[in-house]
Each structure stands twice: as C-alpha cells, then as structure tokens.
Design an enzyme around this catalytic site. Sequence first.
Site, PDB file in Angstrom:
ATOM      1  CG  ASN A 246      -7.334   0.813  -3.178  1.00 53.27           C
ATOM      2  OD1 ASN A 246      -8.137   1.284  -2.385  1.00 53.27           O
ATOM      3  ND2 ASN A 246      -7.598  -0.267  -3.894  1.00 53.27           N
TER       4      ASN A 246
ATOM      5  NE  ARG B  39      -4.430  -1.059   0.421  1.00 54.74           N
ATOM      6  CZ  ARG B  39      -5.202  -1.542  -0.543  1.00 54.74           C
ATOM      7  NH1 ARG B  39      -4.779  -1.472  -1.788  1.00 54.74           N
ATOM      8  NH2 ARG B  39      -6.359  -2.083  -0.270  1.00 54.74           N
TER       9      ARG B  39
ATOM     10  CB  CYS C 171      -9.879   4.088  -0.706  1.00 56.99           C
ATOM     11  SG  CYS C 171     -11.381   5.041  -0.987  1.00 56.99           S
ATOM     12  CG  ASP C 172      -9.677   4.837   4.141  1.00 56.56           C
ATOM     13  OD1 ASP C 172     -10.889   5.118   4.150  1.00 56.56           O
ATOM     14  OD2 ASP C 172      -9.256   3.666   4.167  1.00 56.56           O
TER      15      ASP C 172
ATOM     16  CG  HIS D 229     -10.707  -0.110   0.800  1.00 56.87           C
ATOM     17  ND1 HIS D 229     -11.601  -1.154   0.748  1.00 56.87           N
ATOM     18  CD2 HIS D 229     -10.024  -0.143  -0.370  1.00 56.87           C
ATOM     19  CE1 HIS D 229     -11.476  -1.781  -0.411  1.00 56.87           C
ATOM     20  NE2 HIS D 229     -10.514  -1.186  -1.102  1.00 56.87           N
TER      21      HIS D 229
ATOM     22  CG  ASP E 130     -14.052  -3.676   1.940  1.00 58.31           C
ATOM     23  OD1 ASP E 130     -13.331  -4.547   1.435  1.00 58.31           O
ATOM     24  OD2 ASP E 130     -13.814  -2.458   1.872  1.00 58.31           O
ATOM     25  CB  THR E 131     -20.381  -2.875   3.822  1.00 58.80           C
ATOM     26  OG1 THR E 131     -19.596  -2.206   4.823  1.00 58.80           O
ATOM     27  CG2 THR E 131     -21.795  -3.050   4.330  1.00 58.80           C
TER      28      THR E 131
END
Length: 308
Positions: free
Chosen positions: A120, A88, A122-123, A175, A148-149
């Site tokens: 990504n 990441r 993402c946050d 995420h 994801d939810t």
Amino acid sequence: MKLRKVMIIGVGNVGSTTAYTLVNRGICEEIALVDLNKELAYGHAQDLLDAAAYRQNMVKVSLRESTDCSDIDIAIITVTSGIAQKSRAEELAGTSKIIASIVPNMMKSGFKGIFLIATNPCDAITYQVWKLSGLPRHRVIGTGVWLDTVRLRRLLGQQMDIGPQSIDAFIVGEHGDSQFPVWSHSSVYGINLNDLEKNKIDFEQIGTQARKMGFEIANRKHCTEYGIASTITEICQHIFTNSHRALALSCILDGEYGYKNVAIGVPAILDQHGIKKVIKLDFTENEKQLFEKSINIVKGYIDHIKLP
C-alpha cells in the site's frame, strides 16, 4: 511442460502467508522468496518445505535476490518500509523508495513476467511499478479492491443468507477511503439487489463496513494477512489457468472511463498474459462523481512519487 514460478518480494506477514497459501493450492512449481532479512527468509523457506512435503505435487521453495528473476512468471510485491506509518502519504514515502531500488534492477536483469502489487497504497505503487518497469500496462496489476469486493459480498451474503459466490456486487475506485460499491450493477442472478432486498438492507452501512473492515482487523491483530494472501493467490491462479475471470483489480487506465495514466480499481478480465480487458461500466451520475473523486485522490498520491 513449463514450470510455473512465482517470486515473493518481502516475506513479512503478507508475503509468508501468501507463500503458504500458494503451497496449499498447488498452483505453481517454485516459490522464490526475497527479503533483506536472510535468516527470516531461510526460516520461512524451511517451514514451507515442511508443508509442501505433504502435497502430492512437487513444490520448490528457493531463496533468491530480486535480480535473479529472468525465469519468473509472476513477481509479487508485498514489501513495505517496515516502519509504522500514520497515514497513506507516509506509507507511500517509505514504500516508494524501496520500489525505486528494486524494479529498475529487475528489468535490467531480464524480468519478462507479470508484476502483481499488494503493498500500500496499492494504486499509487502499481502506477510507480508500471512507470519504472516500462512494461505494457496489462502486465502490471494491483490487488486493488478485489479483497474489498469479497468482503462486500461476504457481508451481503450474511445479511441475505446467500452464499457470497452467488452475489454479483463489487467495489471500484481507490483501495482506500474513497472506494465505493457500484450498487447500480449489483445483483443476484440478474435480480438487482435493490429490487431483491428493497427496504430490508442498509446498503450504505454495508458499504461502509466493507471499506473499514481492513482497518478493523488491523486494529485488533496489528496486521491483515489471510484475506490478502488468498486474494493474491487467486489472482495468480487465474493467470496461470488462463481463466478469463473478471475481478476488480488495480489497472492502468488508457482512456477507459475517460482517464489515462492512473491506476485505479475497476473490473477487468484476467488471462495468461495479465489484464486482457478493462470492463467499462455505465455509471450513474452519482457514481461518476464518486469515481472522479477517487481518481483525483490516487493522482494526488502519484504526484508525490519521484519518477525518473
């Protein structure tokens, strides 16, 4: 009636599939494609126009520069560095440079819409776009943990033989690897899942499976596109229809949950202006610790972004 216009910045797998999904849903009148690869963008535009010709409503697919954005309602950012990354952190280093070259120029060109970030991490990128744009926090949204939810609800539905739309379970946090299901607030029509399926379902295993699902898909087909494209399109639809629907999105916090100046996945209500309200959940002590851990991971990514 004002025409609804969406810009997609980056028309790789995710961007092009999002455009196709938007065409099929018929929720906007113009889709503007932006990509450095003009031949690719042109090819996608012509292919999309073929698909749009089957619809009853008129849908325009145009090619633009990102700075041609003053009339755009929602700017979707799906662009990545295009280089295979091992982590990441590496992904952030490449993508954040591209974001820094795009967003300030869009603002100088008169962008007055909503940013929707799907790239990504993402946050962290959502936070970067917010800082670079200078927009109010409700107009900068990340897709966050909504996909994801949805995965979590799908897996639970398969286990319980219940339609996933009837399951009120969701994930919060980054995420990424530190996300977690909020089992204390998960239910089916008011009945807590722990009471409904006590000793029948391994909730920890399902949470882990939902978290790893994206990586499993990518390992097999080298990308994910259909799920995230549907996620992006649904968010756009709720904005355009002023639905006041609650989704788990990456939001800029300003005191909610005791945190500020960070983007993280939490339930929030959408309206025509973006995020209408961040929903404050009453976490258990364990959930508070997990959320704090997730916050700190995202802040670590943010600290690596070079901001003016």
